[in-house]
Design a protein around this motif. Structure first.
Motif, PDB file in Angstrom:
ATOM      1  N   PHE A 184     -25.301  31.551   9.499  1.00 61.58           N
ATOM      2  CA  PHE A 184     -26.395  31.423  10.038  1.00 61.58           C
ATOM      3  C   PHE A 184     -27.080  29.972   9.824  1.00 61.58           C
ATOM      4  CE2 PHE A 184     -26.030  36.008  10.387  1.00 61.58           C
ATOM      5  CZ  PHE A 184     -26.121  36.135  11.803  1.00 61.58           C
ATOM      6  N   ARG A 185     -26.488  29.215   9.071  1.00 59.09           N
ATOM      7  CA  ARG A 185     -27.193  27.995   8.770  1.00 59.09           C
ATOM      8  C   ARG A 185     -27.005  27.007   9.875  1.00 59.09           C
ATOM      9  NH1 ARG A 185     -24.800  27.960   2.410  1.00 59.09           N
ATOM     10  NH2 ARG A 185     -26.124  29.762   1.580  1.00 59.09           N
ATOM     11  N   LYS A 186     -27.975  25.794   9.892  1.00 59.81           N
ATOM     12  CA  LYS A 186     -27.939  24.862  10.875  1.00 59.81           C
ATOM     13  C   LYS A 186     -28.213  25.227  12.187  1.00 59.81           C
ATOM     14  CE  LYS A 186     -24.771  21.646   8.101  1.00 59.81           C
ATOM     15  NZ  LYS A 186     -23.600  20.941   8.347  1.00 59.81           N
ATOM     16  N   GLN A 187     -29.175  26.541  12.223  1.00 60.88           N
ATOM     17  CA  GLN A 187     -29.382  27.046  13.374  1.00 60.88           C
ATOM     18  C   GLN A 187     -30.961  27.334  13.526  1.00 60.88           C
ATOM     19  OE1 GLN A 187     -26.986  30.605  14.617  1.00 60.88           O
ATOM     20  NE2 GLN A 187     -25.538  30.023  13.035  1.00 60.88           N
ATOM     21  N   GLY A 188     -31.536  26.676  12.728  1.00 57.87           N
ATOM     22  CA  GLY A 188     -33.177  26.761  12.812  1.00 57.87           C
ATOM     23  C   GLY A 188     -33.590  27.728  12.061  1.00 57.87           C
ATOM     24  N   TYR A 189     -32.832  28.729  11.329  1.00 62.18           N
ATOM     25  CA  TYR A 189     -33.641  30.042  10.718  1.00 62.18           C
ATOM     26  C   TYR A 189     -34.156  29.453   9.338  1.00 62.18           C
ATOM     27  CZ  TYR A 189     -31.103  32.680  14.004  1.00 62.18           C
ATOM     28  OH  TYR A 189     -30.436  33.171  15.115  1.00 62.18           O
ATOM     29  N   GLY A 190     -33.698  28.436   8.725  1.00 61.94           N
ATOM     30  CA  GLY A 190     -34.340  28.004   7.420  1.00 61.94           C
ATOM     31  C   GLY A 190     -35.817  27.367   7.655  1.00 61.94           C
ATOM     32  N   ALA A 191     -35.839  26.579   8.879  1.00 61.91           N
ATOM     33  CA  ALA A 191     -37.055  26.138   9.002  1.00 61.91           C
ATOM     34  C   ALA A 191     -38.018  27.260   9.472  1.00 61.91           C
ATOM     35  CB  ALA A 191     -37.050  25.006  10.190  1.00 61.91           C
ATOM     36  N   LEU A 192     -37.564  28.219  10.102  1.00 64.94           N
ATOM     37  CA  LEU A 192     -38.438  29.214  10.648  1.00 64.94           C
ATOM     38  C   LEU A 192     -38.846  30.055   9.310  1.00 64.94           C
ATOM     39  CD1 LEU A 192     -39.519  30.841  12.918  1.00 64.94           C
ATOM     40  CD2 LEU A 192     -37.614  32.129  13.025  1.00 64.94           C
ATOM     41  N   ILE A 193     -38.148  30.468   8.518  1.00 63.50           N
ATOM     42  CA  ILE A 193     -38.592  31.184   7.460  1.00 63.50           C
ATOM     43  C   ILE A 193     -39.567  30.430   6.210  1.00 63.50           C
ATOM     44  CG2 ILE A 193     -36.896  30.976   5.615  1.00 63.50           C
ATOM     45  CD1 ILE A 193     -36.880  33.948   5.055  1.00 63.50           C
ATOM     46  N   MET A 194     -39.282  29.321   6.415  1.00 63.81           N
ATOM     47  CA  MET A 194     -40.199  28.303   5.724  1.00 63.81           C
ATOM     48  C   MET A 194     -41.547  28.404   6.265  1.00 63.81           C
ATOM     49  SD  MET A 194     -39.801  26.831   2.692  1.00 63.81           S
ATOM     50  CE  MET A 194     -41.043  25.522   2.845  1.00 63.81           C
ATOM     51  N   GLN A 195     -41.614  28.169   7.558  1.00 67.25           N
ATOM     52  CA  GLN A 195     -42.872  28.297   8.250  1.00 67.25           C
ATOM     53  C   GLN A 195     -43.407  29.788   7.916  1.00 67.25           C
ATOM     54  OE1 GLN A 195     -42.974  27.243  12.824  1.00 67.25           O
ATOM     55  NE2 GLN A 195     -42.971  29.578  12.692  1.00 67.25           N
ATOM     56  N   LYS A 220     -33.661  19.233   1.414  1.00 63.11           N
ATOM     57  CA  LYS A 220     -34.718  18.306   1.552  1.00 63.11           C
ATOM     58  C   LYS A 220     -35.005  17.901   3.197  1.00 63.11           C
ATOM     59  CE  LYS A 220     -35.856  13.235   1.243  1.00 63.11           C
ATOM     60  NZ  LYS A 220     -35.581  11.838   0.699  1.00 63.11           N
ATOM     61  N   ALA A 221     -34.081  17.998   4.063  1.00 65.19           N
ATOM     62  CA  ALA A 221     -34.392  17.771   5.336  1.00 65.19           C
ATOM     63  C   ALA A 221     -34.917  18.939   5.981  1.00 65.19           C
ATOM     64  CB  ALA A 221     -32.761  17.505   5.919  1.00 65.19           C
ATOM     65  N   LEU A 222     -34.554  20.252   5.528  1.00 66.69           N
ATOM     66  CA  LEU A 222     -35.121  21.080   5.931  1.00 66.69           C
ATOM     67  C   LEU A 222     -36.880  21.501   5.668  1.00 66.69           C
ATOM     68  CD1 LEU A 222     -33.627  24.955   5.949  1.00 66.69           C
ATOM     69  CD2 LEU A 222     -35.977  24.689   5.280  1.00 66.69           C
ATOM     70  N   LEU A 223     -36.971  21.145   4.497  1.00 62.00           N
ATOM     71  CA  LEU A 223     -38.533  21.329   3.974  1.00 62.00           C
ATOM     72  C   LEU A 223     -39.191  20.219   4.577  1.00 62.00           C
ATOM     73  CD1 LEU A 223     -37.590  21.480   0.135  1.00 62.00           C
ATOM     74  CD2 LEU A 223     -38.972  23.187   1.651  1.00 62.00           C
ATOM     75  N   LEU A 224     -38.756  18.883   4.956  1.00 59.66           N
ATOM     76  CA  LEU A 224     -39.421  18.115   5.976  1.00 59.66           C
ATOM     77  C   LEU A 224     -39.656  18.479   7.014  1.00 59.66           C
ATOM     78  CD1 LEU A 224     -37.796  14.779   4.471  1.00 59.66           C
ATOM     79  CD2 LEU A 224     -40.135  15.624   3.856  1.00 59.66           C
ATOM     80  N   LYS A 225     -38.892  19.030   7.637  1.00 57.51           N
ATOM     81  CA  LYS A 225     -38.876  19.717   9.086  1.00 57.51           C
ATOM     82  C   LYS A 225     -39.740  20.792   9.227  1.00 57.51           C
ATOM     83  CE  LYS A 225     -35.876  21.971  12.745  1.00 57.51           C
ATOM     84  NZ  LYS A 225     -34.801  22.474  13.024  1.00 57.51           N
ATOM     85  N   ALA A 226     -40.040  21.446   8.179  1.00 57.00           N
ATOM     86  CA  ALA A 226     -40.955  22.762   8.079  1.00 57.00           C
ATOM     87  C   ALA A 226     -42.110  22.247   7.701  1.00 57.00           C
ATOM     88  CB  ALA A 226     -40.317  23.741   6.956  1.00 57.00           C
ATOM     89  N   GLY A 227     -42.591  20.820   7.869  1.00 58.82           N
ATOM     90  CA  GLY A 227     -43.804  20.644   7.374  1.00 58.82           C
ATOM     91  C   GLY A 227     -44.279  20.439   6.256  1.00 58.82           C
ATOM     92  N   MET A 228     -43.436  20.058   5.216  1.00 65.73           N
ATOM     93  CA  MET A 228     -43.686  19.822   3.901  1.00 65.73           C
ATOM     94  C   MET A 228     -43.472  18.221   3.654  1.00 65.73           C
ATOM     95  SD  MET A 228     -44.234  22.849   2.744  1.00 65.73           S
ATOM     96  CE  MET A 228     -44.244  22.636   0.691  1.00 65.73           C
ATOM     97  N   ARG A 229     -43.945  17.734   2.725  1.00 67.99           N
ATOM     98  CA  ARG A 229     -43.679  16.371   2.335  1.00 67.99           C
ATOM     99  C   ARG A 229     -43.460  15.893   0.878  1.00 67.99           C
ATOM    100  NH1 ARG A 229     -50.015  14.290   3.879  1.00 67.99           N
ATOM    101  NH2 ARG A 229     -51.066  15.472   2.030  1.00 67.99           N
TER     102      ARG A 229
END
Length: 243
Positions: A184-195, A220-229
């Motif tokens: 299920f990777r690269k389908q947006g679920y990582g960013a969704l659960i981080m959110q 790193k890319a996922l965390l940045l996408k999910a609103g982290m810096r």
């Protein structure tokens, strides 16, 4: 200036640790070491008055005490930091230093006194809110067998991602961890659960933080996408003290 470096208890250094944590506006990853008994502490004194402290822990084994991980001085004495740090390293017998770059005082000592400095992890703080949604995906909270708060993203009843919190960092910060099932990777679920974990952290009256290995570009890319810096780096190096 003559300073004394004295082996100390947690109680001895507590007033200065409170000052250090009050100055710290970020998640401090070594905070957990004190409650767990993984460090040896040293009190710094000038004319029989405590002016700061330092802590050492084990770089590879918890029972070792070979690595400087904390170093704090009251503001009026920071101009003597280089001298005091040298004395502290000699008194503790430390051969390594580990620090966060956002811990400016110890990071400065590391750059002045260490060689072969490597960044091992990237540290993240929250930066902005997101509003991701995936059809059929829901954020679920449940209790697992180890009595940790466990969370998941489920799509039509199937668990596709899991995550949770590590609580033993300095208040009010809390560390987020997550994992997405491989198919299920690269389908947006990582960013969704981080959110959703960020939102849950605020509901728990905590400030979300995270970290990843410096070589983990996907994380790193996922965390940045999910609103982290990025707020810093976790460094380690070999101490080389000039006589």
């Amino acid at each position: 200036m003559e300073f004394d470096i004295i082996k100390a208890t947690e109680t001895d250094i507590e007033p200065h640790r409170r000052l250090f944590l009050a100055e710290t506006k970020f998640q401090f990853i070594y905070n957990k070491c004190h409650g767990a008994g993984w460090v040896d502490n040293y009190l710094f004194e000038f004319e029989e008055r405590a002016i700061g402290y330092g802590s050492v822990w084990g770089k590879d084994k918890r029972e070792d005490r070979d690595t400087v991980c904390e170093f704090y001085l009251e503001q009026p004495f920071r101009k003597y930091a280089g001298q005091l740090f040298k004395q502290f390293v000699k008194a503790s017998g430390a051969g390594f230093v580990e620090c966060q770059t956002n811990d400016v005082l110890l990071a400065g000592m590391a750059f002045e006194s260490a060689k072969n400095i490597n960044a091992e992890a990237i540290l993240f703080e929250t930066a902005f809110d997101t509003d991701f949604a995936i059809d059929g995906a829901h954020f679920i909270k449940e209790k697992n067998a180890d009595e940790w708060d466990a969370y998941s993203i489920q799509k039509y009843g199937e668990v596709v991602a899991t995550g949770g919190f590590v609580w033993n960092y300095n208040f009010p910060y809390i560390d987020i961890y997550y994992e997405v099932k491989e198919n299920f990777r690269k389908q947006g679920y990582g960013a969704l659960i981080m959110q959703e974990l960020k939102r849950e952290a605020y509901r728990l009256n905590r400030i979300p933080a995270a970290r990843c290995n410096v070589k983990n570009e996907a994380s790193k890319a996922l965390l940045l996408k999910a609103g982290m810096r990025v707020c810093g780096y976790y460094l380690s190096g070999y101490l080389v003290m000039k006589t």
